[in-house]
Design an enzyme around this catalytic site. Structure first.
Site, PDB file in Angstrom:
ATOM      1  N   PRO A  11      -5.233  -8.771  -1.500  1.00 46.72           N
ATOM      2  CA  PRO A  11      -3.910  -8.747  -1.627  1.00 46.72           C
ATOM      3  C   PRO A  11      -3.452  -7.838  -0.199  1.00 46.72           C
ATOM      4  O   PRO A  11      -4.008  -6.755   0.272  1.00 46.72           O
ATOM      5  CB  PRO A  11      -3.526  -8.067  -2.740  1.00 46.72           C
ATOM      6  CG  PRO A  11      -4.862  -7.207  -3.406  1.00 46.72           C
ATOM      7  CD  PRO A  11      -5.888  -8.100  -2.935  1.00 46.72           C
ATOM      8  N   ASN A  12      -2.220  -8.401   0.537  1.00 50.25           N
ATOM      9  CA  ASN A  12      -1.628  -8.042   1.387  1.00 50.25           C
ATOM     10  C   ASN A  12      -2.362  -8.338   2.795  1.00 50.25           C
ATOM     11  O   ASN A  12      -1.572  -7.927   3.736  1.00 50.25           O
ATOM     12  CB  ASN A  12      -1.333  -6.420   1.340  1.00 50.25           C
ATOM     13  CG  ASN A  12      -0.464  -6.193  -0.013  1.00 50.25           C
ATOM     14  OD1 ASN A  12       0.525  -6.767  -0.193  1.00 50.25           O
ATOM     15  ND2 ASN A  12      -1.138  -5.410  -0.747  1.00 50.25           N
ATOM     16  N   ARG A  19       1.133  -5.312   8.964  1.00 50.56           N
ATOM     17  CA  ARG A  19       1.275  -4.539   8.357  1.00 50.56           C
ATOM     18  C   ARG A  19       0.689  -3.146   8.610  1.00 50.56           C
ATOM     19  O   ARG A  19      -0.545  -3.204   9.020  1.00 50.56           O
ATOM     20  CB  ARG A  19       0.651  -4.942   6.598  1.00 50.56           C
ATOM     21  CG  ARG A  19       0.047  -3.804   5.763  1.00 50.56           C
ATOM     22  CD  ARG A  19      -1.088  -4.505   4.945  1.00 50.56           C
ATOM     23  NE  ARG A  19      -1.304  -3.632   3.764  1.00 50.56           N
ATOM     24  CZ  ARG A  19      -2.507  -3.605   3.151  1.00 50.56           C
ATOM     25  NH1 ARG A  19      -3.644  -4.381   3.732  1.00 50.56           N
ATOM     26  NH2 ARG A  19      -2.797  -2.800   2.254  1.00 50.56           N
ATOM     27  N   TYR A  24      -4.493  -0.632   9.988  1.00 48.34           N
ATOM     28  CA  TYR A  24      -5.191  -1.756   9.952  1.00 48.34           C
ATOM     29  C   TYR A  24      -5.377  -2.671  11.320  1.00 48.34           C
ATOM     30  O   TYR A  24      -5.825  -3.658  11.611  1.00 48.34           O
ATOM     31  CB  TYR A  24      -4.715  -2.787   8.924  1.00 48.34           C
ATOM     32  CG  TYR A  24      -4.621  -2.211   7.535  1.00 48.34           C
ATOM     33  CD1 TYR A  24      -5.767  -2.259   6.749  1.00 48.34           C
ATOM     34  CD2 TYR A  24      -3.595  -1.942   6.870  1.00 48.34           C
ATOM     35  CE1 TYR A  24      -5.939  -1.356   5.596  1.00 48.34           C
ATOM     36  CE2 TYR A  24      -3.533  -1.150   5.723  1.00 48.34           C
ATOM     37  CZ  TYR A  24      -4.879  -0.963   5.067  1.00 48.34           C
ATOM     38  OH  TYR A  24      -4.980  -0.666   3.773  1.00 48.34           O
ATOM     39  N   ASN A  75     -13.504  -8.911   1.293  1.00 46.92           N
ATOM     40  CA  ASN A  75     -12.650  -7.583   1.346  1.00 46.92           C
ATOM     41  C   ASN A  75     -11.160  -7.622   0.369  1.00 46.92           C
ATOM     42  O   ASN A  75     -10.659  -8.169   0.404  1.00 46.92           O
ATOM     43  CB  ASN A  75     -11.750  -7.384   2.779  1.00 46.92           C
ATOM     44  CG  ASN A  75     -10.825  -5.985   2.877  1.00 46.92           C
ATOM     45  OD1 ASN A  75     -10.825  -5.482   2.006  1.00 46.92           O
ATOM     46  ND2 ASN A  75     -10.324  -5.717   4.093  1.00 46.92           N
ATOM     47  N   ALA A  78      -6.819  -3.913  -2.321  1.00 44.74           N
ATOM     48  CA  ALA A  78      -6.729  -2.785  -3.301  1.00 44.74           C
ATOM     49  C   ALA A  78      -7.435  -3.116  -4.586  1.00 44.74           C
ATOM     50  O   ALA A  78      -7.845  -2.152  -5.424  1.00 44.74           O
ATOM     51  CB  ALA A  78      -5.039  -2.777  -3.768  1.00 44.74           C
ATOM     52  N   GLU A  99     -19.500  -6.450   1.362  1.00 50.08           N
ATOM     53  CA  GLU A  99     -18.142  -5.642   1.246  1.00 50.08           C
ATOM     54  C   GLU A  99     -17.709  -4.901   2.714  1.00 50.08           C
ATOM     55  O   GLU A  99     -18.287  -4.286   3.328  1.00 50.08           O
ATOM     56  CB  GLU A  99     -18.313  -4.452   0.001  1.00 50.08           C
ATOM     57  CG  GLU A  99     -17.105  -3.854  -0.325  1.00 50.08           C
ATOM     58  CD  GLU A  99     -17.176  -2.462  -1.271  1.00 50.08           C
ATOM     59  OE1 GLU A  99     -18.304  -2.704  -1.941  1.00 50.08           O
ATOM     60  OE2 GLU A  99     -16.304  -1.789  -1.502  1.00 50.08           O
ATOM     61  N   HIS A 101     -14.302  -3.213   4.340  1.00 50.08           N
ATOM     62  CA  HIS A 101     -12.759  -2.494   4.438  1.00 50.08           C
ATOM     63  C   HIS A 101     -12.626  -2.147   6.012  1.00 50.08           C
ATOM     64  O   HIS A 101     -13.331  -1.746   6.836  1.00 50.08           O
ATOM     65  CB  HIS A 101     -12.910  -1.246   4.073  1.00 50.08           C
ATOM     66  CG  HIS A 101     -13.429  -1.245   2.519  1.00 50.08           C
ATOM     67  ND1 HIS A 101     -12.505  -1.967   1.442  1.00 50.08           N
ATOM     68  CD2 HIS A 101     -14.353  -1.176   1.691  1.00 50.08           C
ATOM     69  CE1 HIS A 101     -13.237  -2.125   0.133  1.00 50.08           C
ATOM     70  NE2 HIS A 101     -14.471  -1.837   0.510  1.00 50.08           N
ATOM     71  N   ARG A 108      -9.305   8.507   3.366  1.00 51.23           N
ATOM     72  CA  ARG A 108      -7.874   8.153   3.015  1.00 51.23           C
ATOM     73  C   ARG A 108      -7.720   8.735   1.359  1.00 51.23           C
ATOM     74  O   ARG A 108      -8.651   9.713   0.973  1.00 51.23           O
ATOM     75  CB  ARG A 108      -7.794   6.762   2.861  1.00 51.23           C
ATOM     76  CG  ARG A 108      -7.641   6.358   4.542  1.00 51.23           C
ATOM     77  CD  ARG A 108      -7.276   4.744   4.445  1.00 51.23           C
ATOM     78  NE  ARG A 108      -6.053   4.437   3.899  1.00 51.23           N
ATOM     79  CZ  ARG A 108      -5.468   3.050   3.980  1.00 51.23           C
ATOM     80  NH1 ARG A 108      -6.268   2.015   3.948  1.00 51.23           N
ATOM     81  NH2 ARG A 108      -4.313   2.795   3.363  1.00 51.23           N
TER      82      ARG A 108
HETATM   83  C1  DHK Z   1      -7.400  -2.770   2.351  1.00 52.41           C
HETATM   84  C2  DHK Z   1      -6.549  -2.564   1.548  1.00 52.41           C
HETATM   85  O1  DHK Z   1      -5.432  -3.258   1.582  1.00 52.41           O
HETATM   86  C3  DHK Z   1      -6.513  -1.283   0.831  1.00 52.41           C
HETATM   87  O2  DHK Z   1      -5.985  -1.536  -0.381  1.00 52.41           O
HETATM   88  C4  DHK Z   1      -7.653  -0.698   0.626  1.00 52.41           C
HETATM   89  C5  DHK Z   1      -8.838  -1.939   2.663  1.00 52.41           C
HETATM   90  C6  DHK Z   1      -8.508  -0.802   2.010  1.00 52.41           C
HETATM   91  C7  DHK Z   1      -9.087  -1.989   4.042  1.00 52.41           C
HETATM   92  O3  DHK Z   1      -9.213  -0.861   4.863  1.00 52.41           O
HETATM   93  O4  DHK Z   1      -9.379  -3.065   4.555  1.00 52.41           O
HETATM   94  O5  DHK Z   1      -7.948   0.655   0.134  1.00 52.41           O
END
Ligand code: DHK
Length: 145
Positions: A11-12, A19, A24, A75, A78, A99, A101, A108
């Site tokens: 998500p997102n 964002r 990011y 990835n 959340a 995995e 991130h 964090r």
């Molecule tokens: C991305 C997200 O959207 C967060 O919810 C994770 C992760 C971390 C990232 O660092 O890619 O906590």
């Protein structure tokens, strides 16, 4: 034979580049796909990059990967910190699972420090920005050689 790698995003991450760029970065998922495809061409790996804001869609793609993919890079965003269902789906997949991130989750909030997915992942990359995906592709190539 070219082997397929599924790169799954939670998500997102469709908003990557827009964002919270201070966390990011400015690259988009299309940039990630291009970088991973470039590594894939060197390593004879074919990339399918997918993103969903829905847990069930990610689970369906993991099931699909059982038939179609040699490895999964994920990835879960959340869902990393909440989803036993994604962990259980990954446990049905026989190939390597890596995995990723983008951010350093350990730096964090404490709720980001635990990952259900890590219980199945063969390796974890965090805090390398979007470069983590291409690094995961290189590792995937080693694991599949
Ligand atoms: C991305 C997200 O959207 C967060 O919810 C994770 C992760 C971390 C990232 O660092 O890619 O906590």
């Amino acid at each position: 034979m070219t082997r397929k790698i599924y790169i799954l995003n939670g998500p997102n991450l469709n908003l990557l580049g827009k964002r919270e760029p201070e966390i990011y970065g400015h690259d988009t998922l299309a940039d990630v796909e291009a970088a991973c495809a470039a590594v894939g061409r060197e390593a004879n790996l074919d990339v399918t990059l997918l993103q969903s804001n829905h847990e069930g869609a990610l689970i369906d793609w993991i099931h699909e990967a059982r038939e179609n993919a040699a490895g999964i890079i994920i990835n879960p965003a959340a869902f990393t910190h909440t989803s036993v269902a994604i962990l259980d789906a990954l446990k049905t997949f026989d190939g390597p699972v890596l995995e990723v991130h983008i951010s350093n989750v350990h730096q964090r909030e404490s709720f980001r420090h635990h990952s259900y997915v890590s219980l199945r992942a063969d390796g974890v990359i965090a805090g390398f920005g979007v470069e983590g995906y291409a690094l995961a592709m290189r590792r995937m190539s080693s694991l599949l050689t």
